[in-house]
Design an enzyme around this catalytic site. Structure first.
Site, PDB file in Angstrom:
ATOM      1  N   CYS A 152     -46.477 -23.368 -80.175  1.00  0.00           N
ATOM      2  CA  CYS A 152     -45.123 -23.909 -80.054  1.00  0.00           C
ATOM      3  C   CYS A 152     -44.689 -24.676 -81.300  1.00  0.00           C
ATOM      4  CB  CYS A 152     -45.011 -24.800 -78.829  1.00  0.00           C
ATOM      5  SG  CYS A 152     -46.328 -26.023 -78.662  1.00  0.00           S
ATOM      6  N   HIS A 245     -39.818 -29.674 -79.974  1.00  0.00           N
ATOM      7  CA  HIS A 245     -40.628 -29.892 -81.178  1.00  0.00           C
ATOM      8  C   HIS A 245     -39.730 -29.813 -82.402  1.00  0.00           C
ATOM      9  CE1 HIS A 245     -44.093 -29.920 -78.774  1.00  0.00           C
ATOM     10  NE2 HIS A 245     -44.740 -28.851 -79.198  1.00  0.00           N
TER      11      HIS A 245
END
EC number: 1.2.1.11
Length: 354
Positions: A152, A245
């Site tokens: 990710c 993120h």
């Protein structure tokens, strides 16, 4: 098209639950089998799962009896398709077994990402890498195959790198990530560790950030993976944000470009034409924000239903050439939704659903 029956391995964990949630209304796939831990095997999924997603357990999946993870699942298809959200140790054991038994394994786990014959896929970036599948089958004598999604944190940084690679060439990158606590799973990071704090360590994350981009941005020639010759230095940090993120990246380009030229490349870039056939791929995949304080996780992580990249702060870099900030939703684009897009790509390319 008739919906393709699929299995979810490790369906009771957080990523497995996200698969179940996303697949409930998917136009091409439907959950027919779920596997889980010993605690839940033999029980209806709706009773055994500690449901952590918004809303209720999808009604049809709630009635399915949780199966043990094994290759004798009663799952139709040629090949039968399973999404893997297994823990790392179980994935290392079971994903090759499923491929050897003839399954198409669409995995969110990290175990086989850097295997040279396993496609590491983001459909909007490298859809042609599925041509590794015949090599993988031949070398392992498998009727099935494995395709993997990247980490990710890698996902958050990669799309602008792809754009700059196509427009100018990329020689090196320095990546610093600010990663949400949901990336640690459930129950995740202790509140006493993350509240009022930044943790400058996530096990194995720096190495993934340094290696995975070279595969995603590489080429497949004559059935062989040729990794991109890009030097990457990375540092990963856990921050007190729930989802999203953020990557701060400086890039050395193959040929010099001004920030305005780099921004124009981002605005003008279009994904491969095949992505228009993928029902989950957002219409606006790359969003460039001019504001000096964007992107921000709370404001931008849900763009494109959590599947878009939001990019900003493209500026000259006094050490390399240009720098930027990019954001993605880590549990959607960076996890289950990304793997679901991979399955859609496999269906369009004819690897599943025949």
């Amino acid at each position: 098209m008739n919906r393709i029956p699929v299995g979810v391995l490790g369906a009771t964990g957080t990523v497995g639950q996200r698969f179940v949630q996303l697949l409930a209304e998917h136009p091409w796939f439907e959950v027919a089998v779920v596997t889980g831990s010993d605690r839940t095997v033999g029980r209806p999924y709706g009773e055994g799962v500690n449901w952590l997603m918004p809303g209720r357990v999808p009604a049809r999946t709630a009635e399915l009896i949780v199966q043990p993870t094994d290759t004798d699942l009663d799952l139709p298809g040629n090949p039968p398709v399973v999404f893997s959200a297994l823990p790392t140790g179980e994935a290392k054991e079971w994903e090759p077994r499923f491929a050897a038994a003839g399954y198409a394994v669409v995995t969110n786990t990290s175990v086989f990402r850097m295997n040279p014959t396993v496609p590491l896929l983001i459909p909007e970036i490298n859809p042609d890498h599925t041509c590794l599948i015949p090599t993988q089958r031949a070398e392992n004598n498998w009727p099935g195959f494995i395709v993997a999604s990247p980490n990710c944190s890698t996902t958050s940084a990669i799309l602008p790198l792809k754009v700059f690679q196509e427009a100018f060439g990329v020689e090196a990158a320095m990546i610093t990530t600010l990663q949400a606590i949901s990336g640690a799973g459930y129950p995740g990071v202790s509140s006493m560790d993350i509240y009022d704090n930044v943790v400058p360590y996530i096990g194995g994350e720096d190495e993934k950030l340094e290696n995975e981009p070279t595969k995603l941005l590489g080429d497949v020639r004559d059935g062989r993976m040729i990794r991109a010759g890009i030097a990457v230095s990375a540092q990963a940090n856990r921050v007190p944000v729930v989802d999203g993120h953020l990557a701060s990246v400086s890039v050395r380009l193959g040929r010099r470009a001004t920030p305005d030229e780099a921004i124009a490349a981002l605005r003008d870039w279009r994904p491969p034409a095949i992505c228009a056939q993928l029902p989950s791929s957002p219409q606006e995949l790359l969003i460039y924000r001019d504001e000096p304080d964007r992107p921000q996780p709370r404001r931008d992580r849900d763009a494109g239903d959590g599947l878009a990249w939001t990019v900003g702060k493209v500026r000259a870099c006094p050490v390399l050439d240009v720098r930027y900030v990019a954001l993605t939703h880590n549990t959607l684009r960076g996890a289950a939704s990304g793997a679901l897009l991979n399955a859609e790509l496999l269906a369009v390319q004819g690897y599943i659903g025949n």
